[in-house]
Design a protein around this motif. Sequence first.
Motif, PDB file in Angstrom:
ATOM      1  N   PRO A 194       0.804  -0.905  -0.153  1.00 18.65           N
ATOM      2  CA  PRO A 194       0.476  -0.288  -0.206  1.00 18.65           C
ATOM      3  C   PRO A 194       0.689   1.374   0.005  1.00 18.65           C
ATOM      4  O   PRO A 194       2.187   1.081   0.440  1.00 18.65           O
ATOM      5  CB  PRO A 194      -1.037  -0.012   1.220  1.00 18.65           C
ATOM      6  N   GLN A 195       0.323   2.276  -0.980  1.00 20.20           N
ATOM      7  CA  GLN A 195       1.330   3.536  -1.026  1.00 20.20           C
ATOM      8  C   GLN A 195       2.094   3.295  -1.373  1.00 20.20           C
ATOM      9  O   GLN A 195       3.033   4.988  -1.067  1.00 20.20           O
ATOM     10  CB  GLN A 195       0.799   4.482   0.193  1.00 20.20           C
ATOM     11  N   LEU A 196       2.521   2.408  -1.760  1.00 20.53           N
ATOM     12  CA  LEU A 196       4.533   2.264  -2.580  1.00 20.53           C
ATOM     13  C   LEU A 196       4.002   2.334  -4.195  1.00 20.53           C
ATOM     14  O   LEU A 196       3.070   1.109  -4.675  1.00 20.53           O
ATOM     15  CB  LEU A 196       5.338   1.535  -1.459  1.00 20.53           C
ATOM     16  N   PRO A 197       4.691   2.568  -4.705  1.00 22.17           N
ATOM     17  CA  PRO A 197       4.875   2.388  -6.700  1.00 22.17           C
ATOM     18  C   PRO A 197       5.810   0.743  -6.248  1.00 22.17           C
ATOM     19  O   PRO A 197       6.181   1.234  -5.592  1.00 22.17           O
ATOM     20  CB  PRO A 197       5.748   3.487  -6.768  1.00 22.17           C
ATOM     21  N   PRO A 198       5.073   0.482  -7.718  1.00 23.15           N
ATOM     22  CA  PRO A 198       5.497  -1.727  -7.770  1.00 23.15           C
ATOM     23  C   PRO A 198       8.005  -0.941  -7.597  1.00 23.15           C
ATOM     24  O   PRO A 198       8.555  -1.916  -7.757  1.00 23.15           O
ATOM     25  CB  PRO A 198       5.620  -1.182  -9.431  1.00 23.15           C
ATOM     26  N   LEU A 199       8.275  -0.060  -8.059  1.00 21.02           N
ATOM     27  CA  LEU A 199       9.558   0.439  -8.530  1.00 21.02           C
ATOM     28  C   LEU A 199      10.068   1.703  -7.585  1.00 21.02           C
ATOM     29  O   LEU A 199       9.046   2.615  -8.090  1.00 21.02           O
ATOM     30  CB  LEU A 199      10.095   0.104  -9.568  1.00 21.02           C
TER      31      LEU A 199
END
Length: 219
Positions: free
Chosen positions: A124-129
């Motif tokens: 949650p709340q983090l981009p994939p990279l």
Amino acid sequence: MGIAQAGIAFKPTNPISDHRSLVSKLCREDATPIEHPNVGQFDIRKHADVMVQFFGDACFICNNDIAWEILENPASDITYTHQSLGFPEFFMVFCHYDSGGSYGYAFVEDGQRTRSRLQTTGVPQLPPLIEFGTPKDIEMHWLSADFYLEEDDCPVEQRQKIFYQGERAIEVPEYYLTSRILDETLVSKFGVCPWDTNVEPISHFFRLVGAKKPWWQLW
């Protein structure tokens, strides 16, 4: 069985005689040594569980909380971490979480973050990279590798990239690319990848027992 490991890898500038003090200083909490725990009684993903391992002159301090903030936030300050470790010329922050699909590493040279990469799945709340800095030569072996799209019934834009070396002798899916780079970099920099070796380390286990302290109370 999936791997759940995270922490800091470095080569101490001086021999470490007081492991408890090192852990307490780094974590900013009082730590107490514990006996080698049984399976299920210890998990470095828990805030209070810290493991210190030595493979020759390489030291791995394993605990999620000392690694994750540095990896997920490229703007995080690493000055205190560098001081706590005794000002090594180089250290790595890492995580390898198979169950959650999160893999990452950060290179710290002369107290400065020069490069970091965190690859996650469904956090949650983090981009994939999340990346910081210019990729190192040691990474480009895979980041610039040839790839093909896996055969699947889904639309082409949703198909997984499969990176490979040589005549497809070694293949790595895109979601596992950071993990592969991390494993190879640890071997290159420290002579061992702790979760992929037959070498038996010297291990010390600790439990944090106090509230986090301001840095000036730990020096």
